[in-house]
Design a protein around this motif. Structure first.
Motif: not given
Length: 384
Positions: A153-154, A170-173, A186-189
């Motif tokens: 959920x990262x 930026x974004x949220x869990x 969506x689970x950014x690397x």
């Protein structure tokens, strides 16, 4: 050492032979014999491992898996590591009651100088932001530290000052909303920052199949794209097959994104064994494939851009085959490579991430059971 015109005793000869062998083992060279290491202008980058770097951590700390590593403008090396990846045996002094004298987990963010001294450390949950389930990428640019995570959920990235003061999320869990949603990741690397345009590019990533761009100050959405510059989709993909037609979508993960001075954007499509190159607006330019028969986690894990004025080379980390390739940035051809699977100095076990400083020194980080960083000193004249 000049030749001496006298006989040596057998022990002295043995010592001399062992010394030469040790020097040869320490020199990590790319297609260059030890006797031909004299610097020439325009050389391919070659390296020698510095087994003394970094210095031991203070406070009885130990490092876990290395999600990310980067170099800042001062030549300092920043590491984003995973304290929760440590086994009970490794962090035994932190247990209740302690099992042994050593060790306790180090903080997630570590800053080192070029000599390997720890300068600063911080990280973890705090007020105003949501910390990651699994620490992954790090970028330091313009006086800020950007972080990513790749747990289920990262779906966020975080921006801090170098002292660890929270600036922006930026974004949220939460569960990702798909590769065309503009509010969640969506689970950014990994991230990289275009300072001229004040934009942050995200390799997004382990859950999504895209590069996405936001305003680096406000977090406002700018644009995104998938493989070949086309809109991404999240349809189920067949497992990678080197004999099948090339995929028209990025695989998971989209593992790195880097921007060259000429505006070209380099993206690691890890499990598809390729680097794709774009313009900043997402227009597709070209692609290169490496070790196409690799099935285990892919052959393109990270890319760094060489710091000479023309940015002549790319270095590419392959965590499946545990080697680093030197590529001509112009056409992607392989000019050399080094590394092998193992845990000795100069070897790798899942080399996951890389950084290069302005002097051409290379730094690497390993995941799985690797749990270490290494420094490779530049040994050729490849910066002109």
């Amino acid at each position: 050492m000049p030749m001496q015109h006298r006989a040596r005793s057998i022990p002295a000869v043995q010592h001399f032979t062992k010394t030469i062998a040790a020097c040869a083992a320490a020199a990590v060279l790319i297609g260059t014999p030890l006797s031909l290491r004299s610097a020439q202008a325009g050389d391919v980058p070659t390296f020698a491992v510095d087994a003394s770097w970094p210095k031991p951590l203070p406070n009885n700390w130990i490092m876990g898996q290395v999600g990310g590593i980067t170099a800042d403008a001062e030549g300092h090396i920043w590491v984003f590591q995973r304290p929760r990846s440590l086994t009970d045996d490794e962090k035994a002094a932190a247990l209740d009651p302690p099992r042994t004298k050593c060790c306790v987990p180090a903080p997630p963010v570590l800053e080192f100088d070029a000599d390997g001294n720890l300068l600063r450390s911080w990280g973890g949950p705090g007020e105003g932001y949501q910390w990651f389930g699994n620490e992954h990428g790090i970028e330091v640019s313009g006086g800020f530290v950007w972080l990513t995570g790749n747990a289920n959920d990262d779906s966020q990235i975080l921006k801090f000052t170098p002292d660890g003061k929270f600036v922006l999320q930026i974004g949220k869990i939460a569960p990702a909303k798909g590769s065309n949603d503009t509010t969640q990741l969506g689970r950014p690397a990994e991230v990289t920052v275009d300072k001229d345009a004040n934009e942050v590019y995200i390799a997004d990533g382990y859950g999504n199949r895209r590069v996405i761009v936001f305003d680096a100050t406000t977090g406002a959405y700018k644009r995104h794209w998938g493989a070949y510059g086309k809109p991404p989709n999240d349809d189920k993909q067949a497992p990678y097959d080197p004999k099948a037609p090339v995929s028209q979508q990025f695989g998971n993960p989209v593992h790195c994104v880097k921007i060259a001075n000429d505006g070209l954007v380099y993206v690691c499509d890890r499990t598809n064994n390729r680097i794709q190159v774009f313009k900043k607006d997402g227009s597709f330019v070209k692609e290169w494939f490496y070790e196409k028969n690799t099935l285990a986690n892919g052959a393109v894990w990270d890319v760094v851009i060489w710091p000479d004025p023309k940015q002549t080379w790319l270095l590419s980390a392959d965590g499946a085959n545990n080697e680093i390739r030197v590529l001509k940035r112009e056409d992607g051809t392989v000019a050399g490579h080094f590394g092998s699977n193992g845990r000795s100095a100069g070897q790798f076990h899942w080399v996951h991430t890389m950084a290069v400083d302005a002097k051409g020194n290379l730094y690497t980080g390993e995941v799985d059971t690797g749990k270490r960083i290494q420094k490779f000193k530049l040994t050729s004249d490849a910066l002109r």
